[in-house]
Design a protein around this motif. Structure first.
Motif, PDB file in Angstrom:
ATOM      1  N   GLY A  11     -49.993 -13.134 -11.517  1.00 22.29           N
ATOM      2  CA  GLY A  11     -50.958 -13.604 -10.719  1.00 22.29           C
ATOM      3  C   GLY A  11     -52.374 -13.822 -11.512  1.00 22.29           C
ATOM      4  O   GLY A  11     -53.304 -14.713 -10.957  1.00 22.29           O
ATOM      5  N   SER A  12     -52.547 -13.187 -12.333  1.00 21.03           N
ATOM      6  CA  SER A  12     -53.801 -13.550 -13.179  1.00 21.03           C
ATOM      7  C   SER A  12     -53.604 -14.649 -13.964  1.00 21.03           C
ATOM      8  O   SER A  12     -54.657 -15.012 -14.914  1.00 21.03           O
ATOM      9  CB  SER A  12     -54.077 -12.157 -14.185  1.00 21.03           C
ATOM     10  OG  SER A  12     -53.012 -12.059 -14.934  1.00 21.03           O
ATOM     11  N   PHE A  13     -52.619 -15.293 -14.289  1.00 20.09           N
ATOM     12  CA  PHE A  13     -52.487 -16.618 -14.938  1.00 20.09           C
ATOM     13  C   PHE A  13     -53.120 -17.659 -14.285  1.00 20.09           C
ATOM     14  O   PHE A  13     -53.218 -17.577 -13.011  1.00 20.09           O
ATOM     15  CB  PHE A  13     -50.794 -16.991 -15.123  1.00 20.09           C
ATOM     16  CG  PHE A  13     -50.235 -16.023 -16.064  1.00 20.09           C
ATOM     17  CD1 PHE A  13     -50.745 -15.126 -16.584  1.00 20.09           C
ATOM     18  CD2 PHE A  13     -48.760 -16.306 -16.068  1.00 20.09           C
ATOM     19  CE1 PHE A  13     -49.829 -14.220 -17.333  1.00 20.09           C
ATOM     20  CE2 PHE A  13     -47.995 -15.459 -17.114  1.00 20.09           C
ATOM     21  CZ  PHE A  13     -48.532 -14.371 -17.630  1.00 20.09           C
ATOM     22  N   CYS A  53     -54.181  -7.344 -12.468  1.00 20.38           N
ATOM     23  CA  CYS A  53     -53.645  -5.926 -11.605  1.00 20.38           C
ATOM     24  C   CYS A  53     -53.621  -4.799 -12.969  1.00 20.38           C
ATOM     25  O   CYS A  53     -53.475  -5.124 -13.833  1.00 20.38           O
ATOM     26  CB  CYS A  53     -52.271  -5.975 -11.098  1.00 20.38           C
ATOM     27  SG  CYS A  53     -52.505  -7.059  -9.774  1.00 20.38           S
ATOM     28  N   SER A  54     -53.901  -3.801 -12.371  1.00 21.55           N
ATOM     29  CA  SER A  54     -53.787  -2.441 -13.456  1.00 21.55           C
ATOM     30  C   SER A  54     -52.389  -1.926 -13.433  1.00 21.55           C
ATOM     31  O   SER A  54     -51.441  -2.633 -12.923  1.00 21.55           O
ATOM     32  CB  SER A  54     -54.662  -1.385 -12.898  1.00 21.55           C
ATOM     33  OG  SER A  54     -54.175  -0.798 -11.473  1.00 21.55           O
ATOM     34  N   LEU A  55     -52.214  -1.433 -14.579  1.00 21.86           N
ATOM     35  CA  LEU A  55     -50.805  -0.623 -14.644  1.00 21.86           C
ATOM     36  C   LEU A  55     -50.204  -0.023 -13.443  1.00 21.86           C
ATOM     37  O   LEU A  55     -48.987  -0.070 -13.206  1.00 21.86           O
ATOM     38  CB  LEU A  55     -50.773  -0.009 -15.922  1.00 21.86           C
ATOM     39  CG  LEU A  55     -50.890  -0.584 -17.470  1.00 21.86           C
ATOM     40  CD1 LEU A  55     -50.905   0.252 -18.403  1.00 21.86           C
ATOM     41  CD2 LEU A  55     -49.578  -1.512 -17.474  1.00 21.86           C
ATOM     42  N   LYS A  56     -51.240   0.965 -13.094  1.00 24.82           N
ATOM     43  CA  LYS A  56     -50.712   1.485 -11.887  1.00 24.82           C
ATOM     44  C   LYS A  56     -50.481   0.653 -10.467  1.00 24.82           C
ATOM     45  O   LYS A  56     -49.227   0.898 -10.037  1.00 24.82           O
ATOM     46  CB  LYS A  56     -51.874   2.388 -11.361  1.00 24.82           C
ATOM     47  CG  LYS A  56     -51.426   3.141 -10.036  1.00 24.82           C
ATOM     48  CD  LYS A  56     -52.824   4.061  -9.553  1.00 24.82           C
ATOM     49  CE  LYS A  56     -52.401   4.806  -8.329  1.00 24.82           C
ATOM     50  NZ  LYS A  56     -53.638   5.512  -7.878  1.00 24.82           N
ATOM     51  N   GLU A  91     -46.516   0.509  -9.003  1.00 25.92           N
ATOM     52  CA  GLU A  91     -46.453   0.586  -7.652  1.00 25.92           C
ATOM     53  C   GLU A  91     -45.673  -0.774  -7.172  1.00 25.92           C
ATOM     54  O   GLU A  91     -44.628  -0.326  -6.332  1.00 25.92           O
ATOM     55  CB  GLU A  91     -47.651   0.824  -6.869  1.00 25.92           C
ATOM     56  CG  GLU A  91     -48.150   2.291  -7.240  1.00 25.92           C
ATOM     57  CD  GLU A  91     -49.643   2.348  -6.522  1.00 25.92           C
ATOM     58  OE1 GLU A  91     -50.340   1.489  -6.013  1.00 25.92           O
ATOM     59  OE2 GLU A  91     -50.025   3.599  -6.592  1.00 25.92           O
ATOM     60  N   SER A  92     -45.959  -1.774  -7.454  1.00 26.92           N
ATOM     61  CA  SER A  92     -45.159  -3.055  -6.991  1.00 26.92           C
ATOM     62  C   SER A  92     -44.042  -2.999  -7.153  1.00 26.92           C
ATOM     63  O   SER A  92     -42.870  -3.326  -6.547  1.00 26.92           O
ATOM     64  CB  SER A  92     -46.125  -4.237  -7.373  1.00 26.92           C
ATOM     65  OG  SER A  92     -45.992  -4.503  -8.866  1.00 26.92           O
ATOM     66  N   PHE A  93     -43.668  -2.353  -8.493  1.00 32.50           N
ATOM     67  CA  PHE A  93     -42.260  -2.532  -9.137  1.00 32.50           C
ATOM     68  C   PHE A  93     -41.433  -1.539  -8.161  1.00 32.50           C
ATOM     69  O   PHE A  93     -40.182  -1.698  -7.944  1.00 32.50           O
ATOM     70  CB  PHE A  93     -42.199  -2.049 -10.569  1.00 32.50           C
ATOM     71  CG  PHE A  93     -40.784  -2.016 -11.035  1.00 32.50           C
ATOM     72  CD1 PHE A  93     -39.810  -2.847 -11.477  1.00 32.50           C
ATOM     73  CD2 PHE A  93     -40.308  -0.486 -11.213  1.00 32.50           C
ATOM     74  CE1 PHE A  93     -38.464  -2.728 -11.858  1.00 32.50           C
ATOM     75  CE2 PHE A  93     -39.050  -0.400 -11.723  1.00 32.50           C
ATOM     76  CZ  PHE A  93     -38.163  -1.297 -11.814  1.00 32.50           C
ATOM     77  N   ILE A  94     -41.926  -0.337  -8.068  1.00 27.68           N
ATOM     78  CA  ILE A  94     -41.398   0.679  -7.220  1.00 27.68           C
ATOM     79  C   ILE A  94     -40.878   0.120  -5.788  1.00 27.68           C
ATOM     80  O   ILE A  94     -39.713   0.405  -5.139  1.00 27.68           O
ATOM     81  CB  ILE A  94     -42.202   1.897  -7.203  1.00 27.68           C
ATOM     82  CG1 ILE A  94     -42.194   2.543  -8.492  1.00 27.68           C
ATOM     83  CG2 ILE A  94     -41.617   2.921  -6.179  1.00 27.68           C
ATOM     84  CD1 ILE A  94     -40.836   3.214  -8.920  1.00 27.68           C
ATOM     85  N   SER A  95     -41.789  -0.506  -5.294  1.00 25.12           N
ATOM     86  CA  SER A  95     -41.722  -1.269  -3.872  1.00 25.12           C
ATOM     87  C   SER A  95     -40.487  -2.371  -3.939  1.00 25.12           C
ATOM     88  O   SER A  95     -39.682  -2.266  -2.922  1.00 25.12           O
ATOM     89  CB  SER A  95     -43.000  -1.907  -3.466  1.00 25.12           C
ATOM     90  OG  SER A  95     -42.963  -2.632  -2.416  1.00 25.12           O
ATOM     91  N   VAL A  96     -40.291  -3.017  -4.981  1.00 28.04           N
ATOM     92  CA  VAL A  96     -39.267  -4.062  -4.967  1.00 28.04           C
ATOM     93  C   VAL A  96     -37.905  -3.536  -5.655  1.00 28.04           C
ATOM     94  O   VAL A  96     -36.892  -4.177  -5.603  1.00 28.04           O
ATOM     95  CB  VAL A  96     -39.858  -5.069  -5.692  1.00 28.04           C
ATOM     96  CG1 VAL A  96     -39.576  -4.906  -7.303  1.00 28.04           C
ATOM     97  CG2 VAL A  96     -39.147  -6.477  -5.199  1.00 28.04           C
TER      98      VAL A  96
END
Length: 427
Positions: free
Chosen positions: A87-89, A204-207, A211-216
């Motif tokens: 998203g930051s691209f 986005c921060s590493l945290k 968290e988004s990876f855990i969600s998916v």
């Protein structure tokens, strides 16, 4: 007489707006009854024989898995994870769109499902961030084309059943072309975004990424289980599809809890039944049509015509690509495969083209048809979601067509790009 009736009736009906399945069935009916004077029972026998295949059971099961994941709230989680990654691209939402389609394609195996799910969320968001409506539609449509290439793929299953080619090898062979196409689209978007100064999202921060990876995670795990289990010989493709369907329902009900009512369960199976019935009817009608094409010796005639012109493998591949690009503009991918593979496959085997290589090239080629007018299912659907005219989306699609044709040329003429992975992993 037989060839003429088959072709003329099919083309007339298709051009006048009759569905492809009905056009194939009616053309076959007229040819059988009035040209060959065969008993009408052959029609039902051939249609049923075309659908009476154990591997075909994988299609409804993969469709249920994709719909269950979509209904279970996975789309939003994929978008959130992709936002954390890219998203930051510059042009962040367009990049999210492509990456999300790569993930969703590995879950649903359907380009149209990808367009409606990802497009329904991201196209309105892109328009709010001042992306042109046509650009938002074209990015969504082209990235959705990754669905039938990245495993698991319904279209690959259809090709494998028609030719007897290993579906496992086809799945693995589609991974690299799908990845190359996704990377090519992202590079094109990066260039366009910089030129047009499209916005980017905060980093986005590493945290947040974790968290988004855990969600998916549970959704991403499904294609890993499916492909990994097939490669390790734990289960067949059809068994893998059954596991995917059960797994997706379990995740949707008990982990993500997006499937929280009987109404949603009913909607999953209703949507799946509608889509599967149309696919099966299409396959049955196309099998009947293919049976008559073989009787009319069309494959032999086509092979003789082309071999009289050239026997060079690379020229023949070029001619096939041109033919299928044109066919893909008017005919849905599964129908095109069932109609034309029996004609083209024997010729390609005669000149030493690997069946897995040929299958991936055909499927990729027909995926471009999903974004090519006048039919262009994905481009039409994305344009409707974006509320823009089709020609606006077409104008914005030029860089993506270039990427698609470049990747098609690479996988056509450098067979190792397609075959290296299945040769390494499958003995």
């Amino acid at each position: 007489m037989l060839i003429g009736s088959l072709l003329v009736i099919f083309l007339v009906l298709a051009v006048t707006g009759v569905s492809v399945a009905a056009s194939l069935g009616l053309a076959s009916f007229v040819a059988l009854i009035f040209v060959l004077d065969e008993p009408i029972s052959i029609i039902t026998q051939r249609i049923f024989a075309g659908m009476d295949s154990f591997p075909l059971m994988a299609i409804p099961l993969f469709v249920v898995a994709g719909n269950a994941m979509g209904e279970g709230g996975i789309t939003e989680r994929i978008v959130k994870f992709c936002n954390a990654m890219v998203g930051s691209f510059q042009g962040g939402l367009a990049q999210i769109n492509i990456l999300a389609s790569m993930f969703f394609g590995g879950i649903s195996g359907s380009a149209v499902a990808d367009t409606s799910s990802i497009g329904g969320i991201l196209i309105p968001s892109m328009i709010k961030e001042k992306y042109e409506r046509g650009f938002a539609a074209s990015v969504t449509a082209f990235s959705s084309g990754l669905g039938p290439i990245i495993p698991p793929s319904i279209t690959m299953v259809v090709y494998g059943i028609i030719t007897g080619t290993s579906v496992t090898k086809l799945f693995v062979a589609g991974a690299v072309p799908g990845l190359l196409f996704g990377i090519g689209l992202m590079l094109a978007v990066a260039i366009i975004a910089k030129k047009r100064n499209y916005p980017r999202h905060p980093k986005c921060s590493l945290k947040d990424k974790f968290e988004s990876f855990i969600s998916v995670f549970w959704a991403v795990l499904m294609p890993v289980i499916v492909i990994g289990g097939i490669l390790l010989g734990i289960f067949t493709v059809t068994e893998a599809a059954a596991i995917a369907a059960v797994y997706s329902l379990f995740v949707g009900v008990f982990i993500y809890r997006g499937i929280n009512s009987f109404e949603k369960v009913y909607r999953i199976f209703k949507q799946s039944a509608i889509l599967v019935s149309s696919i099966m009817l299409l396959i049955g009608a196309a099998k009947l049509y293919s049976y008559l094409i073989v009787i009319a010796q069309v494959p032999t005639i086509m092979t003789d015509l082309i071999f009289d012109f050239t026997q060079n493998k690379y020229v023949i591949l070029l001619l096939i690509n041109i033919l299928m690009l044109i066919i893909g503009m008017f005919v849905e991918a599964s129908a095109a495969l069932v109609i034309f593979v029996p004609i083209l496959y024997p010729m390609c085997m005669d000149i030493g083209i690997d069946p897995v290589h040929f299958g991936v090239v055909l499927v990729f080629n027909l995926c471009l048809g999903l974004v090519t007018p006048p039919v262009g299912l994905c481009l039409n659907l994305a344009s409707k979601i974006a509320k823009c005219k089709l020609h606006e989306s077409i104008m914005q699609s030029t860089p993506f067509y270039v990427v698609g044709f470049i990747i098609l040329a690479i996988i056509t003429y450098i067979s190792d790009v397609v075959l290296l992975l299945p040769d390494l992993l499958i003995k």
